[in-house]
Design an enzyme around this catalytic site. Structure first.
Site, mmCIF file in Angstrom:
data_model
loop_
_atom_site.group_PDB
_atom_site.id
_atom_site.type_symbol
_atom_site.label_atom_id
_atom_site.label_comp_id
_atom_site.label_asym_id
_atom_site.label_seq_id
_atom_site.Cartn_x
_atom_site.Cartn_y
_atom_site.Cartn_z
ATOM 1 N N ASP A 201 1.193 -0.962 -0.021
ATOM 2 C CA ASP A 201 0.049 -0.027 -0.267
ATOM 3 C C ASP A 201 0.653 1.184 0.199
ATOM 4 O OD1 ASP A 201 -2.795 1.392 0.612
ATOM 5 O OD2 ASP A 201 -1.615 1.930 2.333
ATOM 6 N N ASP B 218 -0.824 -0.212 6.330
ATOM 7 C CA ASP B 218 -1.206 -0.075 7.765
ATOM 8 C C ASP B 218 -2.896 0.631 8.410
ATOM 9 O OD1 ASP B 218 -1.086 2.281 6.114
ATOM 10 O OD2 ASP B 218 -0.516 3.409 7.807
ATOM 11 N N ASP C 75 -7.035 -0.954 4.360
ATOM 12 C CA ASP C 75 -5.894 -2.551 4.429
ATOM 13 C C ASP C 75 -6.433 -4.012 5.053
ATOM 14 O OD1 ASP C 75 -4.907 -1.007 2.588
ATOM 15 O OD2 ASP C 75 -3.810 -0.291 4.646
#
Length: 366
Positions: A50, A249, A253
């Site tokens: 990400d 994080d 996610d």
């Protein structure tokens, strides 16, 4: 024969190595939830990262305010920041901090609404304000052609430009930028050196995503991914026949972390992401992903050594105990010698497992 055939060493071969490997991870600031996660990490051949908070610091700052003719820059920023006070998105927080730095007086927002993956809307001082991406503007029937050139310029610079609409008209762009973590590129290079494909996942537009990807050496970018679609992107990569790791994080996610073969959560992220992951990186650095995979490879190599050693011992020892080589080495038929040999095989497995304590992960310079 019964004494020699005791499978103690075979039973100890895997758990002892896994226990030492998990402990070695903890020494390096990596919390591995289970032995299964440690074993699966060795097989990974694709990692999805990400962007915000993982590759970058996750602390975007306001960089540019562009307005159309007839609109004041300070007023557009004031209305945008007033609207974003009701949002928890990092990009919105950057707008608020930017307005506060310019000592702008913010107003209360009425009818605030967050549109996941698109932006936010609300009424401020009697005016309808929209702040978000091109999809949001198109859905509301707002023309953005006059701002297209500026949007492309800002995106090429690696910034995230967002449209501001007031009373049904596009009035400007507010751009923010998030800096890359110092060790991200080195960690990504190390992952690629291990033969792992690195993919970047972001909700940003493709131009901005590719600009950041170029900085850190990533070729494959999945851009403009809505929060609800992140797990689907992981699944699509798995359908290509790949063992996929996911690093993230944020709250959005969590489904992707759970879907991945191994989920790595940044320790500085949300509790939801940490709970959904298999591995937690306490230091919040991508270097931890490299270290976790290296520890996994070293541990599984040690497990295979233990298994081959224990299996080889039984394969050789049982025929001897059954008298195949009698009377040439008849001494080994003694139960006392057999018991000593059985204990020695277990001791050998445990000693080899403890060699993992000497393992040192590579040092990655930022």
């Amino acid at each position: 024969t019964l004494i020699i055939a005791c499978p103690c060493a075979l039973g100890l071969a895997t758990p002892t190595s896994l226990t030492v490997g998990i402990g070695k991870g903890a020494e390096n600031g990596i919390l591995i939830r289970s032995g299964d996660a440690l074993q699966a990490s060795e097989k990974l051949n694709a990692i999805i990262l990400d962007k915000t908070g993982t590759i970058t610091k996750g602390e975007p700052a306001l960089t540019d305010v562009v307005v159309t003719q007839g609109n004041a820059e300070t007023e557009v920023l004031r209305l945008t920041a007033s609207l974003e006070r009701g949002s928890e998105h990092p990009l919105g927080e950057a707008s608020v901090k930017g307005a506060e730095a310019r000592s702008l007086k913010l107003s209360e927002t009425e009818e605030f609404a967050a549109i996941p993956g698109h932006g936010v809307s609300g009424r401020i001082d009697g005016r309808e304000v929209l702040f978000g991406n091109a999809k949001l503007m198109r859905d509301r029937g707002i023309a953005i052609d006059t701002l297209q050139t500026d949007w492309e310029r800002l995106a090429e610079e690696g910034k995230t430009p967002m449209y501001v609409g007031i009373d049904g008209k596009a009035v400007g762009l507010v751009a923010v930028a998030d800096t890359v973590k110092p060790d991200s590129k080195a960690a990504i290079d190390a992952l690629k050196a291990l033969g792992i494909e690195v993919v970047m996942l972001t909700g940003d537009n493709e131009r901005t995503g590719r600009a950041i990807a170029r900085l850190v050496g990533i070729e494959r970018v999945l851009a403009e991914v809505l929060p609800n679609d992140k797990a689907h992107e992981v699944q699509k990569l798995q359908l290509e026949g790949k063992a996929v790791g996911m690093v993230g994080d944020g709250v959005n996610d969590a489904p992707a972390l759970a879907q991945a073969d191994v989920g790595f959560a940044i320790g500085t992220g949300t509790d939801v992401a940490i709970e959904a992951s298999d591995v937690t990186l306490i230091k919040g650095s991508l270097v931890g992903v490299v270290t976790a995979i290296e520890i996994s490879c070293a541990t599984m190599r040690n497990v295979r050594q233990n298994l081959w050693g224990a299996f080889g011992y039984n394969s050789l020892g049982i025929p001897v105990a059954m008298g195949v080589l009698y009377p040439f080495i008849g001494l080994l038929l003694s139960p006392l010698i057999a018991a000593a040999a059985m204990a020695f095989s277990s001791l050998t497995v445990i000693t080899n497992a403890n060699r993992l304590r000497l393992f040192q992960p590579r040092r990655i310079a930022s």
